[in-house]
Design an enzyme around this catalytic site. Structure first.
Site, PDB file in Angstrom:
ATOM      1  N   GLY A 114      35.132   3.845 -15.705  1.00 49.02           N
ATOM      2  CA  GLY A 114      35.586   2.733 -14.896  1.00 49.02           C
ATOM      3  C   GLY A 114      35.304   1.415 -15.589  1.00 49.02           C
ATOM      4  O   GLY A 114      34.477   1.333 -16.500  1.00 49.02           O
ATOM      5  N   CYS A 115      35.990   0.366 -15.154  1.00 48.91           N
ATOM      6  CA  CYS A 115      35.834  -0.930 -15.816  1.00 48.91           C
ATOM      7  C   CYS A 115      34.443  -1.523 -15.601  1.00 48.91           C
ATOM      8  O   CYS A 115      33.767  -1.907 -16.556  1.00 48.91           O
ATOM      9  CB  CYS A 115      36.928  -1.887 -15.359  1.00 48.91           C
ATOM     10  SG  CYS A 115      37.111  -2.044 -13.570  1.00 48.91           S
ATOM     11  N   TYR A 116      34.003  -1.604 -14.348  1.00 50.60           N
ATOM     12  CA  TYR A 116      32.663  -2.124 -14.089  1.00 50.60           C
ATOM     13  C   TYR A 116      31.583  -1.259 -14.744  1.00 50.60           C
ATOM     14  O   TYR A 116      30.655  -1.782 -15.380  1.00 50.60           O
ATOM     15  CB  TYR A 116      32.398  -2.203 -12.585  1.00 50.60           C
ATOM     16  CG  TYR A 116      33.163  -3.254 -11.823  1.00 50.60           C
ATOM     17  CD1 TYR A 116      33.001  -4.609 -12.084  1.00 50.60           C
ATOM     18  CD2 TYR A 116      34.035  -2.896 -10.797  1.00 50.60           C
ATOM     19  CE1 TYR A 116      33.678  -5.572 -11.362  1.00 50.60           C
ATOM     20  CE2 TYR A 116      34.723  -3.848 -10.059  1.00 50.60           C
ATOM     21  CZ  TYR A 116      34.547  -5.192 -10.345  1.00 50.60           C
ATOM     22  OH  TYR A 116      35.227  -6.144  -9.608  1.00 50.60           O
TER      23      TYR A 116
END
Length: 309
Positions: A114-116
């Protein structure tokens, strides 16, 4: 050798950016299904089983459904850009800098980070492994992202008249990224995660504040920076900055696509408090760029081919 790549969910933001990064590359033949067939199980089954690599740019439930359409004997290799399989047994976590590029290259099924979590794990996971940060610490994460990471509905909301300037969310403390952060950093407790969105299309800043003086390991900010620099010394994607930002870090509304990842360690005088900060493109190393990096590895190609690190 040419590799056939099927993008399942090619009309979404992640799929479009993957296709853009693969455009003109002779190593790949890229295909997707048109609107009439993209929800047809028979058409999807055929495409998924005939491709050398299938990239799933789908909601979680649709990604699980896609895996169910693949013949157990199929040698189709999978890159799943959803969060459906990021902590699943039998899946390789597609963060080559953390798990090793060889492990990704040898995998049959790869789950894109995921990005975060990409920002958080890049900062914390190496330091926990080295014993510089305690695995039982109550980590907190403050993060802000461009609105493109929220999909079509959020993009429309931010681009409409009267759009919000800032959106904070996750107040149920049950964000879907929490298991991924805990598992791949090797933590004993879930992190306390405070995500938000601003009126920039792309870009992301992830910050982990630390009271180093309260830790039994008694680390120093400079020690953390040096450890991260050593860990990523050979990376062409991740850069550890020698100096903290002067004054501010910005997300630009007009930012160009970017596939790199910058890490900063900011310490106070004495180094007993620190702010670990990651800056990345949520659609780059946070999504589509990471998928192409993993695709390159699966196909035995240079890791950063077609990317802008």
């Amino acid at each position: 050798m040419t590799h056939t790549v099927f993008i399942d969910g090619a009309a979404g933001t992640t799929g479009l950016e993957i296709a853009e990064r693969l455009a003109g590359r002779s190593e790949f033949t890229v295909f997707s299904l048109d609107d009439e067939k993209r929800k047809d199980p028979a058409a999807r089954r055929e495409a998924l089983n005939e491709a050398d690599v299938a990239i799933l740019c789908l909601p979680d439930e649709a990604a699980r459904e896609a895996i169910g359409l693949i013949d157990p004997a199929s040698r189709t290799r999978i890159i799943d850009a959803s969060s459906a399989h990021r902590t699943s047994e039998g899946w390789c976590y597609g963060f080559p800098e953390l798990v090793g590029p060889d492990r990704v290259a040898d995998a049959l099924r790869v789950s894109n980070p995921g990005c975060y979590p990409t920002g958080f794990l890049a900062l914390v996971a190496p330091l926990v492994r080295e014993g510089l940060l305690p695995a039982d610490w109550p980590f907190t994460v403050n993060a802000v992202s461009g609105y493109s990471g929220g999909g079509k509905a959020l993009i429309e909301r931010f681009e409409a008249d009267g759009a919000p300037a800032f959106r904070s969310y996750g107040y149920d403390l049950a964000h879907k990224h929490l298991p991924e952060m805990k598992a791949h950093a090797g933590l004993e407790h879930p992190v306390l995660f405070a995500p938000s969105v601003v009126s920039a299309y792309r870009g992301m800043i992830v910050e982990v504040p630390l009271h180093l003086g309260a830790m039994a390991t008694d680390p120093h900010a400079d020690t953390l920076r040096d450890a991260l620099a050593a860990f990523y010394a050979d990376s062409r994607v991740v850069t550890v900055r020698e100096k903290a930002p002067i004054g501010e870090l910005l997300l630009e509304r007009s930012a160009e696509p970017w596939d790199g990842l910058e890490l900063f360690v900011c310490g106070n005088e004495g180094g007993w408090n620190a702010r670990l900060v990651a800056r990345l493109d949520n659609l780059g190393k946070g999504a589509s760029g990471a998928a192409v990096q993993n695709l390159n590895l699966l196909c035995g190609l240079p890791e950063t081919a077609g990317l802008r690190p």
